[in-house]
Enzyme design. Sequence first.
Site, PDB file in Angstrom:
ATOM      1  N   ARG A 137      42.668  26.504  97.705  1.00  0.00           N
ATOM      2  CA  ARG A 137      44.214  26.346  97.353  1.00  0.00           C
ATOM      3  C   ARG A 137      44.809  25.564  98.107  1.00  0.00           C
ATOM      4  NH1 ARG A 137      46.726  26.053  91.570  1.00  0.00           N
ATOM      5  NH2 ARG A 137      49.097  25.972  91.580  1.00  0.00           N
ATOM      6  N   ILE A 159      50.194  19.955  90.777  1.00  0.00           N
ATOM      7  CA  ILE A 159      49.042  20.705  90.358  1.00  0.00           C
ATOM      8  C   ILE A 159      49.561  21.926  89.573  1.00  0.00           C
ATOM      9  CG2 ILE A 159      50.003  22.410  93.062  1.00  0.00           C
ATOM     10  CD1 ILE A 159      46.780  22.567  93.007  1.00  0.00           C
ATOM     11  N   SER A 160      48.554  22.060  88.571  1.00  0.00           N
ATOM     12  CA  SER A 160      48.294  22.466  87.515  1.00  0.00           C
ATOM     13  C   SER A 160      48.440  24.220  88.155  1.00  0.00           C
ATOM     14  CB  SER A 160      47.913  23.347  86.165  1.00  0.00           C
ATOM     15  OG  SER A 160      47.209  21.719  86.061  1.00  0.00           O
ATOM     16  N   GLN A 161      49.355  24.948  87.354  1.00  0.00           N
ATOM     17  CA  GLN A 161      49.619  26.437  87.480  1.00  0.00           C
ATOM     18  C   GLN A 161      47.936  27.347  87.362  1.00  0.00           C
ATOM     19  OE1 GLN A 161      51.139  28.161  84.167  1.00  0.00           O
ATOM     20  NE2 GLN A 161      51.633  30.640  84.434  1.00  0.00           N
ATOM     21  N   PRO A 162      47.977  28.061  88.565  1.00  0.00           N
ATOM     22  CA  PRO A 162      45.976  28.786  88.487  1.00  0.00           C
ATOM     23  C   PRO A 162      45.838  28.633  87.155  1.00  0.00           C
ATOM     24  CG  PRO A 162      47.658  29.119  90.574  1.00  0.00           C
ATOM     25  CD  PRO A 162      48.709  28.736  89.503  1.00  0.00           C
TER      26      PRO A 162
END
Length: 245
Positions: free
Chosen positions: A68, A94-97
């Site tokens: 990531r 970028i979205s939260q995992p």
Amino acid sequence: MRDTGKGDRVLMAAAIWTLMLAAGGLFPDAPVRADDFLRLRNEMVSGQIVSRGIKDTRVLDAMRKVPRHRFIPERQRPHAYEDCPLSIGEGQTISQPYIVAFMTEALDLKKEDRVLEIGTGSGYQAAILAEIVSRVYTIEIVDSLAERAQKTLKSLGYTNIDVRHGDGYKGWPEEAPFDAIIVTCAPEDIPEALKEHLAEGGRMILPLGSAGSVQTLIKISKEKGILRVKDEMAVRFVPMVRQTR
Ligand code: SAH
């Protein structure tokens, strides 16, 4: 020449110490080593994803594998595995995992599936998908992001992802239908082209709602030409914008 006395040595040590502290202040995000990233990635999966109920082993394996930090601007890399969304430039995130894992699991993917993503951003979600399915098509409206994502994905050796610079509202007619569609920016209504592009038996996940307010993540499935919609959870995504040119 005079000897350096005890007093001078103390002064010198204090000066070196001050310099070290100043450098620490200047570079609080000192680089993290590759094996540190691997450890952080494994901790991310166990502490943020498995613990919140994600079970699909293909999703968990992909999240353990994809680096990531490589999708994130250099300065932010030490934060790559934290439990939050991060800025990737151009006002995008970028979205939260956990959200990446949740949306991927919701798509019920099979190895032979062909998947369409709207909102390439950094390319991270596309890489997660490409670890699981045979082919990923991804569309990004901001030219510089599409270009950067393409470079990152190429440098990591992905050969099953096609990145297109364009408007996701138009879909990708030449490659439709798709077994699964994932939208990572929020439209106010489900885009018509995407409803049409969904294959019979296909699944789509998207955040629905207006910018700045809480949106609802919905899962859509197509059975005998009819769309069934299920609300999943409240989320907040950047808006799905319309091309003005
Ligand atoms: N999936 C991405 C994060 C997406 S952020 C990742 O893994 O990094 C949402 C992205 O959607 C932004 O990059 C934004 O520019 C893009 N976007 C917004 N409206 C769009 C549209 N109409 N068509 C395609 N992309 C769009």
